[in-house]
Enzyme design. Sequence first.
Site, PDB file in Angstrom:
ATOM      1  N   ASP A  18       0.790  -1.333  -0.201  1.00 21.62           N
ATOM      2  CA  ASP A  18      -0.160  -0.208  -0.022  1.00 21.62           C
ATOM      3  C   ASP A  18       0.829   1.243   0.064  1.00 21.62           C
ATOM      4  O   ASP A  18       1.745   1.580   1.015  1.00 21.62           O
ATOM      5  CB  ASP A  18      -0.837   0.111   1.243  1.00 21.62           C
ATOM      6  CG  ASP A  18      -1.881   1.166   1.261  1.00 21.62           C
ATOM      7  OD1 ASP A  18      -1.571   1.966   0.700  1.00 21.62           O
ATOM      8  OD2 ASP A  18      -2.788   1.053   2.184  1.00 21.62           O
ATOM      9  N   ASN A  28      -5.249  13.181 -11.147  1.00 20.30           N
ATOM     10  CA  ASN A  28      -5.895  13.827 -12.378  1.00 20.30           C
ATOM     11  C   ASN A  28      -5.728  15.216 -12.327  1.00 20.30           C
ATOM     12  O   ASN A  28      -5.033  15.857 -11.388  1.00 20.30           O
ATOM     13  CB  ASN A  28      -7.334  13.475 -12.139  1.00 20.30           C
ATOM     14  CG  ASN A  28      -8.059  14.388 -11.323  1.00 20.30           C
ATOM     15  OD1 ASN A  28      -8.082  15.558 -11.159  1.00 20.30           O
ATOM     16  ND2 ASN A  28      -8.615  13.393 -10.313  1.00 20.30           N
ATOM     17  N   GLY A  74      -9.239   5.306  -6.114  1.00 23.52           N
ATOM     18  CA  GLY A  74      -7.912   4.794  -6.017  1.00 23.52           C
ATOM     19  C   GLY A  74      -6.907   5.097  -4.995  1.00 23.52           C
ATOM     20  O   GLY A  74      -7.067   5.631  -3.969  1.00 23.52           O
ATOM     21  N   VAL A  75      -5.699   5.118  -5.693  1.00 27.03           N
ATOM     22  CA  VAL A  75      -4.552   5.943  -4.866  1.00 27.03           C
ATOM     23  C   VAL A  75      -4.600   7.004  -4.506  1.00 27.03           C
ATOM     24  O   VAL A  75      -4.380   7.675  -3.189  1.00 27.03           O
ATOM     25  CB  VAL A  75      -3.233   5.753  -5.863  1.00 27.03           C
ATOM     26  CG1 VAL A  75      -2.221   6.500  -5.350  1.00 27.03           C
ATOM     27  CG2 VAL A  75      -2.703   4.460  -6.112  1.00 27.03           C
ATOM     28  N   ASP A  76      -5.331   8.143  -5.282  1.00 26.79           N
ATOM     29  CA  ASP A  76      -5.635   9.533  -4.921  1.00 26.79           C
ATOM     30  C   ASP A  76      -6.385   9.262  -3.596  1.00 26.79           C
ATOM     31  O   ASP A  76      -6.125  10.183  -2.704  1.00 26.79           O
ATOM     32  CB  ASP A  76      -6.404  10.038  -6.139  1.00 26.79           C
ATOM     33  CG  ASP A  76      -6.098  11.473  -6.281  1.00 26.79           C
ATOM     34  OD1 ASP A  76      -5.298  12.129  -5.249  1.00 26.79           O
ATOM     35  OD2 ASP A  76      -6.659  12.216  -7.379  1.00 26.79           O
ATOM     36  N   THR A 102      -2.838   2.686 -14.214  1.00 28.25           N
ATOM     37  CA  THR A 102      -3.331   1.094 -14.255  1.00 28.25           C
ATOM     38  C   THR A 102      -4.649   0.749 -13.712  1.00 28.25           C
ATOM     39  O   THR A 102      -4.932  -0.338 -13.872  1.00 28.25           O
ATOM     40  CB  THR A 102      -2.336   0.101 -14.044  1.00 28.25           C
ATOM     41  OG1 THR A 102      -2.020   0.334 -12.680  1.00 28.25           O
ATOM     42  CG2 THR A 102      -1.053   0.400 -14.887  1.00 28.25           C
ATOM     43  N   GLY A 103      -5.216   1.873 -13.181  1.00 21.98           N
ATOM     44  CA  GLY A 103      -6.562   1.476 -12.508  1.00 21.98           C
ATOM     45  C   GLY A 103      -7.687   2.276 -13.221  1.00 21.98           C
ATOM     46  O   GLY A 103      -8.067   1.774 -14.243  1.00 21.98           O
TER      47      GLY A 103
HETATM   48  N1  AR6 Z   1      -1.228   1.603  -2.966  1.00 21.61           N
HETATM   49  C1  AR6 Z   1      -0.676   1.279  -4.012  1.00 21.61           C
HETATM   50  N2  AR6 Z   1      -1.299   0.930  -5.347  1.00 21.61           N
HETATM   51  C2  AR6 Z   1      -2.735   1.202  -5.282  1.00 21.61           C
HETATM   52  C3  AR6 Z   1      -3.379   1.687  -4.064  1.00 21.61           C
HETATM   53  C4  AR6 Z   1      -2.727   1.813  -2.882  1.00 21.61           C
HETATM   54  N3  AR6 Z   1      -3.264   2.056  -1.690  1.00 21.61           N
HETATM   55  N4  AR6 Z   1      -4.722   1.645  -4.634  1.00 21.61           N
HETATM   56  C5  AR6 Z   1      -4.851   1.539  -5.648  1.00 21.61           C
HETATM   57  N5  AR6 Z   1      -3.661   1.078  -6.117  1.00 21.61           N
HETATM   58  P1  AR6 Z   1      -5.709   4.515  -9.835  1.00 21.61           P
HETATM   59  P2  AR6 Z   1      -4.805   5.763 -12.149  1.00 21.61           P
HETATM   60  C6  AR6 Z   1      -3.223   0.659  -7.751  1.00 21.61           C
HETATM   61  O1  AR6 Z   1      -6.947   4.123 -10.236  1.00 21.61           O
HETATM   62  O2  AR6 Z   1      -5.315   4.716 -13.108  1.00 21.61           O
HETATM   63  C7  AR6 Z   1      -8.045   8.742  -9.274  1.00 21.61           C
HETATM   64  O3  AR6 Z   1      -9.640   8.913  -9.282  1.00 21.61           O
HETATM   65  C8  AR6 Z   1      -4.338   0.163  -8.388  1.00 21.61           C
HETATM   66  O4  AR6 Z   1      -4.613  -1.247  -8.529  1.00 21.61           O
HETATM   67  O5  AR6 Z   1      -5.313   4.797  -8.489  1.00 21.61           O
HETATM   68  O6  AR6 Z   1      -3.956   6.461 -12.483  1.00 21.61           O
HETATM   69  C9  AR6 Z   1      -7.357   9.923  -9.828  1.00 21.61           C
HETATM   70  O7  AR6 Z   1      -8.020  11.111  -9.267  1.00 21.61           O
HETATM   71  C10 AR6 Z   1      -3.491   0.659  -9.830  1.00 21.61           C
HETATM   72  O8  AR6 Z   1      -2.937  -0.570 -10.445  1.00 21.61           O
HETATM   73  O9  AR6 Z   1      -4.928   5.629 -10.708  1.00 21.61           O
HETATM   74  C11 AR6 Z   1      -7.802  10.074 -11.180  1.00 21.61           C
HETATM   75  O10 AR6 Z   1      -8.874  10.626 -11.683  1.00 21.61           O
HETATM   76  C12 AR6 Z   1      -2.961   1.659  -9.624  1.00 21.61           C
HETATM   77  O11 AR6 Z   1      -2.613   2.000  -8.100  1.00 21.61           O
HETATM   78  C13 AR6 Z   1      -7.567   8.511 -11.568  1.00 21.61           C
HETATM   79  O12 AR6 Z   1      -7.987   7.899 -10.255  1.00 21.61           O
HETATM   80  C14 AR6 Z   1      -3.267   2.921 -10.241  1.00 21.61           C
HETATM   81  O13 AR6 Z   1      -4.983   3.135  -9.812  1.00 21.61           O
HETATM   82  C15 AR6 Z   1      -6.184   7.953 -12.056  1.00 21.61           C
HETATM   83  O14 AR6 Z   1      -6.275   6.980 -12.316  1.00 21.61           O
END
Ligand code: AR6
Length: 187
Positions: free
Chosen positions: A16, A30, A38-40, A124-125
Site C-alpha cells: 500500500d 488527475n 484509487g491511490v488518490d 493502471t486503475g
Molecule cells: N497503494 C498502491 N497502489 C494502489 C493503491 C494503494 N493504496 N490503491 C490502488 N492502487 P488508480 P489511475 C493501484 O485508479 O489509473 C483517481 O480517481 C491500482 O490497483 O489509483 O492513474 C484520480 O483522481 C492501480 O494498479 O490511478 C484520477 O482521476 C494503480 O494503483 C484517476 O483515479 C493506479 O490506479 C487516476 O487513475
Amino acid sequence: MKVTINRSVLELVEGDITLQDTEAIVNAANPSLLGGGGVDGAIHRAGGPQILEECKAIGGCPTGEARITGGGRLKARYVIHAVGPVYKDGRQREPDLLAGAYWSSLELASRNKIKTVAFPAISTGVYGYPMEAAAEVALTTVRRYLEGHSEIQQVRFVLFGRMSYEVFERVLRTMKETGPLKKRGWT
Ligand code: AR6
C-alpha cells in the site's frame, strides 16, 4: 525484487503506497489535483486535509507532468502528484505521457533533494492502461533517469496485489536478463 542501476536501488514490492516510509510517495492524480478514487483517495484520506489545501493552491497539473506538496500526516514528507494519461488505444501519445509523469516526478524529487521515492503503477486503475505496457514504460523511464541521476538513491514501486507485482517483476527480469541492458552494469 531489487536491482542496482548505477549507484541507485530500484525495488519492487507488493503493498500500500500510503504506508511507505520513503521521503516522497507519488500519487496517481488527475489534472484538477482535487482528489479522486484509487491511490488518490487513499493518499488524501491517510494524509489529511492539508494535502488538498496545497493542491488547491497549485491549481492543477497537465497530463504527463507532476507537482509537489507536503505529506500532511503521512510518514512520507512529500507527495508528488503525477498525472498519467487515460488509456484509449495506445495511439494517443499514451506512452509518452506516461513516461512524462514518471520523469517529471523524478525531476521534482531531484530538485527537492529527495533521495527515496515510492511510485504506484500510474494510470493502471481507473485510467485503464494495460498493466504490462504500463510496466514497460514505468521501468524503462525510471531506469533511464537513474542511469543519469545517482542523487536519487532508491526508487520503490509499490504494486497493489499479486497480479500487478508479478507483471512488474516479469518485465524487470526481462529487462535485466536480455538485450543491451545486460551490458549497462545492472546487478
Ligand atoms: N497503494 C498502491 N497502489 C494502489 C493503491 C494503494 N493504496 N490503491 C490502488 N492502487 P488508480 P489511475 C493501484 O485508479 O489509473 C483517481 O480517481 C491500482 O490497483 O489509483 O492513474 C484520480 O483522481 C492501480 O494498479 O490511478 C484520477 O482521476 C494503480 O494503483 C484517476 O483515479 C493506479 O490506479 C487516476 O487513475
